[in-house]
Enzyme design. Structure first.
Site, PDB file in Angstrom:
ATOM      1  N   GLY A 189      57.700  35.437  75.800  1.00  0.00           N
ATOM      2  CA  GLY A 189      56.267  35.408  75.501  1.00  0.00           C
ATOM      3  C   GLY A 189      55.477  36.540  76.110  1.00  0.00           C
ATOM      4  O   GLY A 189      54.256  36.586  75.990  1.00  0.00           O
ATOM      5  N   SER A 220      68.005  45.335  78.784  1.00  0.00           N
ATOM      6  CA  SER A 220      69.008  46.374  78.528  1.00  0.00           C
ATOM      7  C   SER A 220      70.029  46.422  79.661  1.00  0.00           C
ATOM      8  O   SER A 220      69.700  46.197  80.828  1.00  0.00           O
ATOM      9  CB  SER A 220      68.344  47.738  78.389  1.00  0.00           C
ATOM     10  OG  SER A 220      67.442  47.757  77.308  1.00  0.00           O
ATOM     11  N   GLU A 303      57.555  56.815  84.672  1.00  0.00           N
ATOM     12  CA  GLU A 303      58.637  57.799  84.678  1.00  0.00           C
ATOM     13  C   GLU A 303      59.701  57.435  83.655  1.00  0.00           C
ATOM     14  O   GLU A 303      60.292  58.316  83.014  1.00  0.00           O
ATOM     15  CB  GLU A 303      59.237  57.900  86.076  1.00  0.00           C
ATOM     16  CG  GLU A 303      58.265  58.448  87.106  1.00  0.00           C
ATOM     17  CD  GLU A 303      58.887  58.638  88.473  1.00  0.00           C
ATOM     18  OE1 GLU A 303      60.133  58.515  88.583  1.00  0.00           O
ATOM     19  OE2 GLU A 303      58.151  58.919  89.439  1.00  0.00           O
ATOM     20  N   ARG A 305      59.311  56.187  80.804  1.00  0.00           N
ATOM     21  CA  ARG A 305      58.883  56.615  79.469  1.00  0.00           C
ATOM     22  C   ARG A 305      59.240  58.075  79.207  1.00  0.00           C
ATOM     23  O   ARG A 305      59.545  58.450  78.076  1.00  0.00           O
ATOM     24  CB  ARG A 305      57.375  56.410  79.325  1.00  0.00           C
ATOM     25  CG  ARG A 305      56.988  54.950  79.173  1.00  0.00           C
ATOM     26  CD  ARG A 305      55.506  54.726  79.363  1.00  0.00           C
ATOM     27  NE  ARG A 305      55.192  53.303  79.200  1.00  0.00           N
ATOM     28  CZ  ARG A 305      54.059  52.741  79.569  1.00  0.00           C
ATOM     29  NH1 ARG A 305      53.116  53.486  80.137  1.00  0.00           N
ATOM     30  NH2 ARG A 305      53.854  51.453  79.392  1.00  0.00           N
ATOM     31  N   ARG A 330      76.753  72.592  51.460  1.00  0.00           N
ATOM     32  CA  ARG A 330      76.588  71.819  50.229  1.00  0.00           C
ATOM     33  C   ARG A 330      76.042  72.715  49.104  1.00  0.00           C
ATOM     34  O   ARG A 330      74.948  73.286  49.241  1.00  0.00           O
ATOM     35  CB  ARG A 330      75.632  70.649  50.478  1.00  0.00           C
ATOM     36  CG  ARG A 330      75.245  69.850  49.249  1.00  0.00           C
ATOM     37  CD  ARG A 330      76.406  69.102  48.640  1.00  0.00           C
ATOM     38  NE  ARG A 330      75.963  68.155  47.626  1.00  0.00           N
ATOM     39  CZ  ARG A 330      76.775  67.506  46.814  1.00  0.00           C
ATOM     40  NH1 ARG A 330      78.090  67.705  46.883  1.00  0.00           N
ATOM     41  NH2 ARG A 330      76.289  66.654  45.934  1.00  0.00           N
ATOM     42  N   GLU A 437      59.985  50.157  76.416  1.00  0.00           N
ATOM     43  CA  GLU A 437      59.250  50.805  77.514  1.00  0.00           C
ATOM     44  C   GLU A 437      57.829  51.187  77.103  1.00  0.00           C
ATOM     45  O   GLU A 437      57.313  52.240  77.468  1.00  0.00           O
ATOM     46  CB  GLU A 437      60.033  52.001  78.059  1.00  0.00           C
ATOM     47  CG  GLU A 437      61.323  51.562  78.723  1.00  0.00           C
ATOM     48  CD  GLU A 437      61.825  52.526  79.776  1.00  0.00           C
ATOM     49  OE1 GLU A 437      61.005  53.227  80.400  1.00  0.00           O
ATOM     50  OE2 GLU A 437      63.039  52.568  79.981  1.00  0.00           O
TER      51      GLU A 437
END
Length: 461
Positions: A189, A220, A303, A305, A330, A437
């Protein structure tokens, strides 16, 4: 010639002491040979020997110009990414799991302890160097890059800045050696409203201990972590001023790690819920003091970020690394599609944006290092932390990464939409840059707030 990992520190100090100013670069013409050892006392996975001939005084103050040490670091990390990570990228993405060889390699090369002081077994490298490493790893696999980023810019940094001597002695050597970590702030939440809606509690009990209860989400590195930095409120009546950071080992009774989330991208990076049910810790587990969790989180995430912005720059470069050779090979309508002006304009636009994002990230990373170098100095005021600039870097780099990866998929045409080329993975991985973040809207709000405050305008709370 650097013969041991510690020689890197001596080399750096000799170079720093011989520099008259930030704009002085090199002595008269000379040739030097230096062996790069990316800090690990036991069995380096990779070393690099670089010979440089310095023929004139050069200015190293340019954002994109790297010192000899930074160049060696980048080359060493690039080789590790190519040799160890790249062969396993597709399998890790398909299995949504980090290969043990990759995690072991990150520790063995010292990449997980870059921001840990050498006294504690780390590399003692600058924040800028850490961002360089994150960028190079993201160029091959952003999933692995975020593991390195969180370890260094969040957890290691928190302990270095706010840990007691006992906490540093206990955890920093392990974080540099073999222990991954997680930063536990978000909850089901509480996302962007991380502190106002935070529900995890820390109740003081007898024996100078705390009982932690709560549910953390989107954590993470949780699958691999041996240490969790947990934010919980020790006095809910104080609101965010009661938020406290606790060091909780993985094997603590009552701490449960849920199954990894099934994600769109960065699949090799585990993202799990973490449950705290009557988790009891001593008051020695408090990091930075009771009620200091808000300050710790805000300063660390600022930091962090920048590290995510570096990840996004690396991602964009990685997508271009794949797409540019393809458009040159290509052939359609009798010539390579890179000969068509429509493709050339798109390439030029993408390259310009990536370079601009790189410059922004490098500038903020250097700013962070300048702030760190002023710590403990009383003779001059330290530069203000780059809060607005960090938000700008993350916002812009995430936007550039998503646009660039999307263009690269389109340049590859049909095969770009398949797993035959990694551009589709870069495209999927890019989306998280606008979310974790601090979402892009949070970055925009932060930038606007600082700009309005500078103008003396009352901005919304």
């Amino acid at each position: 010639v650097a013969k041991s990992p510690l020689d890197l520190l001596a080399l750096r100090r000799r170079r720093r002491s011989s520099r008259c100013s930030d704009h002085l670069c090199s002595p008269p013409p000379t040739t030097t040979t230096t062996t790069m050892l990316l800090r690990k006392p036991r069995g380096l996975l990779a070393t690099t020997t670089t010979t440089t001939t310095r023929t004139r005084r050069r200015c190293l103050s340019s954002l994109g110009r790297l010192s000899a040490e930074e160049t060696m670091l980048r080359e060493s990390v690039r080789r590790f990414a190519q040799d160890v990570i790249k062969p396993r990228v597709a399998e890790m993405d398909e299995r949504a799991s980090l290969a043990p060889e990759v995690l072991g390699g990150l520790f063995e090369t010292g990449l997980m302890g870059m921001t840990v002081a050498e006294d504690f077994g780390g590399s003692g490298l600058s924040f800028f160097s850490c961002c360089l490493a994150v960028e190079e790893i993201a160029r091959v696999d952003p999933s692995v890059a975020v593991i390195v980023d969180i370890q260094n810019t969040l957890v290691n940094t928190c302990l270095e800045k706010w840990g007691t001597d006992d906490q540093k002695n206990k955890w920093l050597p392990r974080l540099a050696e073999d222990t991954a970590s997680s930063f536990c702030l978000s909850e089901p939440g509480s996302g962007s409203d991380a502190f106002g809606a935070l529900k995890a509690t820390a109740t003081k009990i007898e024996g100078r201990r705390y009982r932690l209860n709560g549910e953390k989400a989107w954590i993470s590195n949780a699958k691999e972590a041996g240490l969790f930095l947990v934010m919980a409120n020790a006095d809910p009546s104080l609101g965010y001023r009661g938020v406290t950071c606790f060091l909780v080992p993985r094997d603590t009774k009552g701490l449960t790690i849920g199954p990894p989330e099934k994600k769109l991208g960065i699949k090799a990076s585990s993202t799990c819920p973490v449950s705290l049910e009557d988790v009891v810790v001593d008051d020695s587990a408090v990091l930075g003091g009771v009620g200091r969790g808000y300050k710790i989180a805000i300063e660390s995430l600022n930091e962090g970020r920048v590290g995510i912005a570096a990840q996004m720059v690396g991602l964009a470069k990685g997508a271009l690394d794949v797409a540019l050779p393809y458009v040159d090979e290509r052939v359609q309508f009798g010539r390579p599609i890179s000969h068509f002006q429509g493709i050339q304009f798109q390439i030029a636009q993408a390259a310009t944006e990536v370079h601009a994002a790189e410059a922004l990230v490098y500038d903020v990373a250097r700013h962070v290092d300048r702030c760190s170098s002023h710590q403990g100095k009383d003779d001059e005021a330290p530069p203000p932390p780059p809060v607005k600039e960090a938000a700008m870097a993350k916002l812009f780099a995430s936007q550039v990464a998503e646009r660039t990866a999307s263009r690269c998929v389109e340049w590859l045409g049909g095969v770009g939409f398949t797993t035959a080329y990694p551009c589709e993975k870069f495209y999927r991985d890019a989306k998280i840059g606008a979310i974790y973040e601090g979402t892009s809207n949070i970055q925009l709000a932060t930038i606007a707030k600082y700009l309005l405050n500078q103008q003396g305008t009352t901005s919304p709370k």
